[in-house]
Design a protein around this motif. Structure first.
Motif, PDB file in Angstrom:
ATOM      1  N   VAL A   1      47.305  44.650  42.827  1.00 20.40           N
ATOM      2  CA  VAL A   1      46.297  45.106  43.795  1.00 20.40           C
ATOM      3  C   VAL A   1      45.022  44.276  43.661  1.00 20.40           C
ATOM      4  O   VAL A   1      44.478  43.789  44.655  1.00 20.40           O
ATOM      5  CB  VAL A   1      45.994  46.615  43.596  1.00 20.40           C
ATOM      6  CG1 VAL A   1      44.822  47.052  44.464  1.00 20.40           C
ATOM      7  CG2 VAL A   1      47.228  47.450  43.886  1.00 20.40           C
ATOM      8  N   LEU A   2      44.547  44.090  42.439  1.00 23.39           N
ATOM      9  CA  LEU A   2      43.309  43.347  42.212  1.00 23.39           C
ATOM     10  C   LEU A   2      43.411  41.889  42.632  1.00 23.39           C
ATOM     11  O   LEU A   2      42.442  41.308  43.125  1.00 23.39           O
ATOM     12  CB  LEU A   2      42.915  43.429  40.734  1.00 23.39           C
ATOM     13  CG  LEU A   2      42.483  44.806  40.236  1.00 23.39           C
ATOM     14  CD1 LEU A   2      42.317  44.792  38.720  1.00 23.39           C
ATOM     15  CD2 LEU A   2      41.217  45.263  40.917  1.00 23.39           C
ATOM     16  N   MET A   3      44.585  41.292  42.440  1.00 23.52           N
ATOM     17  CA  MET A   3      44.760  39.878  42.777  1.00 23.52           C
ATOM     18  C   MET A   3      45.215  39.671  44.217  1.00 23.52           C
ATOM     19  O   MET A   3      45.168  38.557  44.730  1.00 23.52           O
ATOM     20  CB  MET A   3      45.736  39.227  41.801  1.00 23.52           C
ATOM     21  CG  MET A   3      45.170  39.170  40.398  1.00 23.52           C
ATOM     22  SD  MET A   3      46.154  38.198  39.287  1.00 23.52           S
ATOM     23  CE  MET A   3      46.006  36.584  40.010  1.00 23.52           C
ATOM     24  N   GLY A   4      45.698  40.736  44.857  1.00 23.69           N
ATOM     25  CA  GLY A   4      46.123  40.628  46.246  1.00 23.69           C
ATOM     26  C   GLY A   4      47.362  39.771  46.427  1.00 23.69           C
ATOM     27  O   GLY A   4      47.564  39.162  47.461  1.00 23.69           O
ATOM     28  N   ARG A   5      48.201  39.745  45.407  1.00 22.89           N
ATOM     29  CA  ARG A   5      49.431  38.973  45.487  1.00 22.89           C
ATOM     30  C   ARG A   5      50.486  39.601  44.598  1.00 22.89           C
ATOM     31  O   ARG A   5      50.182  40.214  43.593  1.00 22.89           O
ATOM     32  CB  ARG A   5      49.225  37.513  45.124  1.00 22.89           C
ATOM     33  CG  ARG A   5      48.715  37.287  43.728  1.00 22.89           C
ATOM     34  CD  ARG A   5      48.462  35.830  43.344  1.00 22.89           C
ATOM     35  NE  ARG A   5      47.821  35.091  44.383  1.00 22.89           N
ATOM     36  CZ  ARG A   5      48.320  33.951  44.906  1.00 22.89           C
ATOM     37  NH1 ARG A   5      49.407  33.425  44.415  1.00 22.89           N
ATOM     38  NH2 ARG A   5      47.692  33.321  45.859  1.00 22.89           N
ATOM     39  N   GLN A   6      51.746  39.399  44.979  1.00 22.78           N
ATOM     40  CA  GLN A   6      52.878  39.940  44.242  1.00 22.78           C
ATOM     41  C   GLN A   6      53.468  38.930  43.271  1.00 22.78           C
ATOM     42  O   GLN A   6      53.980  39.289  42.224  1.00 22.78           O
ATOM     43  CB  GLN A   6      53.955  40.373  45.236  1.00 22.78           C
ATOM     44  CG  GLN A   6      55.251  40.806  44.608  1.00 22.78           C
ATOM     45  CD  GLN A   6      56.263  41.216  45.655  1.00 22.78           C
ATOM     46  OE1 GLN A   6      55.909  41.678  46.730  1.00 22.78           O
ATOM     47  NE2 GLN A   6      57.534  41.028  45.351  1.00 22.78           N
ATOM     48  N   GLU A   7      53.372  37.665  43.627  1.00 23.82           N
ATOM     49  CA  GLU A   7      54.023  36.628  42.835  1.00 23.82           C
ATOM     50  C   GLU A   7      53.174  35.373  42.847  1.00 23.82           C
ATOM     51  O   GLU A   7      52.460  35.096  43.816  1.00 23.82           O
ATOM     52  CB  GLU A   7      55.403  36.329  43.437  1.00 23.82           C
ATOM     53  CG  GLU A   7      56.188  35.274  42.694  1.00 23.82           C
ATOM     54  CD  GLU A   7      57.541  35.037  43.334  1.00 23.82           C
ATOM     55  OE1 GLU A   7      58.425  35.870  43.147  1.00 23.82           O
ATOM     56  OE2 GLU A   7      57.684  34.016  44.035  1.00 23.82           O
ATOM     57  N   MET A   8      53.239  34.632  41.761  1.00 21.26           N
ATOM     58  CA  MET A   8      52.582  33.327  41.715  1.00 21.26           C
ATOM     59  C   MET A   8      53.482  32.348  40.979  1.00 21.26           C
ATOM     60  O   MET A   8      54.279  32.743  40.123  1.00 21.26           O
ATOM     61  CB  MET A   8      51.216  33.417  41.050  1.00 21.26           C
ATOM     62  CG  MET A   8      51.237  33.837  39.613  1.00 21.26           C
ATOM     63  SD  MET A   8      49.587  33.960  38.886  1.00 21.26           S
ATOM     64  CE  MET A   8      48.896  35.253  39.858  1.00 21.26           C
ATOM     65  N   GLU A   9      53.369  31.110  41.349  1.00 21.89           N
ATOM     66  CA  GLU A   9      54.105  30.043  40.683  1.00 21.89           C
ATOM     67  C   GLU A   9      53.085  29.135  40.020  1.00 21.89           C
ATOM     68  O   GLU A   9      52.198  28.601  40.681  1.00 21.89           O
ATOM     69  CB  GLU A   9      54.940  29.267  41.690  1.00 21.89           C
ATOM     70  CG  GLU A   9      55.815  28.218  41.061  1.00 21.89           C
ATOM     71  CD  GLU A   9      56.745  27.551  42.064  1.00 21.89           C
ATOM     72  OE1 GLU A   9      57.123  26.397  41.810  1.00 21.89           O
ATOM     73  OE2 GLU A   9      57.088  28.180  43.076  1.00 21.89           O
ATOM     74  N   LEU A  10      53.205  29.002  38.693  1.00 14.93           N
ATOM     75  CA  LEU A  10      52.283  28.156  37.947  1.00 14.93           C
ATOM     76  C   LEU A  10      52.977  26.878  37.512  1.00 14.93           C
ATOM     77  O   LEU A  10      54.097  26.938  36.999  1.00 14.93           O
ATOM     78  CB  LEU A  10      51.800  28.880  36.688  1.00 14.93           C
ATOM     79  CG  LEU A  10      51.012  30.177  36.868  1.00 14.93           C
ATOM     80  CD1 LEU A  10      50.770  30.818  35.510  1.00 14.93           C
ATOM     81  CD2 LEU A  10      49.699  29.902  37.566  1.00 14.93           C
ATOM     82  N   PRO A  11      52.340  25.722  37.691  1.00 15.71           N
ATOM     83  CA  PRO A  11      52.902  24.507  37.113  1.00 15.71           C
ATOM     84  C   PRO A  11      52.997  24.716  35.609  1.00 15.71           C
ATOM     85  O   PRO A  11      52.058  25.220  34.990  1.00 15.71           O
ATOM     86  CB  PRO A  11      51.875  23.431  37.455  1.00 15.71           C
ATOM     87  CG  PRO A  11      50.987  24.024  38.494  1.00 15.71           C
ATOM     88  CD  PRO A  11      51.074  25.501  38.353  1.00 15.71           C
ATOM     89  N   TRP A  12      54.124  24.346  34.996  1.00 21.20           N
ATOM     90  CA  TRP A  12      54.325  24.682  33.586  1.00 21.20           C
ATOM     91  C   TRP A  12      55.237  23.689  32.886  1.00 21.20           C
ATOM     92  O   TRP A  12      56.278  23.340  33.401  1.00 21.20           O
ATOM     93  CB  TRP A  12      54.932  26.089  33.496  1.00 21.20           C
ATOM     94  CG  TRP A  12      54.818  26.698  32.146  1.00 21.20           C
ATOM     95  CD1 TRP A  12      55.841  26.918  31.278  1.00 21.20           C
ATOM     96  CD2 TRP A  12      53.644  27.171  31.509  1.00 21.20           C
ATOM     97  NE1 TRP A  12      55.354  27.500  30.132  1.00 21.20           N
ATOM     98  CE2 TRP A  12      54.011  27.668  30.249  1.00 21.20           C
ATOM     99  CE3 TRP A  12      52.303  27.205  31.867  1.00 21.20           C
ATOM    100  CZ2 TRP A  12      53.088  28.202  29.356  1.00 21.20           C
ATOM    101  CZ3 TRP A  12      51.394  27.735  30.989  1.00 21.20           C
ATOM    102  CH2 TRP A  12      51.785  28.233  29.758  1.00 21.20           C
ATOM    103  N   LYS A  13      54.829  23.286  31.705  1.00 17.99           N
ATOM    104  CA  LYS A  13      55.654  22.405  30.873  1.00 17.99           C
ATOM    105  C   LYS A  13      55.951  23.066  29.537  1.00 17.99           C
ATOM    106  O   LYS A  13      56.333  22.390  28.598  1.00 17.99           O
ATOM    107  CB  LYS A  13      54.945  21.072  30.668  1.00 17.99           C
ATOM    108  CG  LYS A  13      54.810  20.284  31.944  1.00 17.99           C
ATOM    109  CD  LYS A  13      54.213  18.929  31.709  1.00 17.99           C
ATOM    110  CE  LYS A  13      54.142  18.209  33.040  1.00 17.99           C
ATOM    111  NZ  LYS A  13      53.629  16.869  32.929  1.00 17.99           N
TER     112      LYS A  13
END
Length: 90
Positions: A13-25
């Protein structure tokens, strides 16, 4: 590559998003949360860390379906991370 982070409960709710994709190594849970905060704002740090800088017990984190509470746990490329608010009721 990337890591997929699924959000549930208050953080969603606070971020206003359900999913995020982070660049990751690869790196630790603590590093992933810091990257989320850098990209999406201080609400991430305020919600996920307690006053001692540890993972706030109001949230549960799952990596590949297994609950973790240690910020030094490694997250590898392609892992799915779920962050959810803990619910309580009466």
């Amino acid at each position: 590559m990337a890591v997929i982070v699924n959000l549930y409960g208050l953080l969603r709710v606070l971020m206003g998003r359900q999913e995020m994709e982070l660049p990751w190594k690869g790196g630790t849970l603590g590093e992933m949360i810091a990257q989320m905060a850098d990209q999406y704002g201080k609400v991430v740090r305020e919600e996920l860390f307690d006053e001692k800088g540890e993972l706030d017990r109001a949230y549960a984190v799952f990596i590949k379906g297994e609950r973790v509470d240690d910020l030094s746990v490694r997250i590898e490329e392609g892992n799915e991370v779920v962050i959810t608010s803990m619910l309580a009721g009466g």
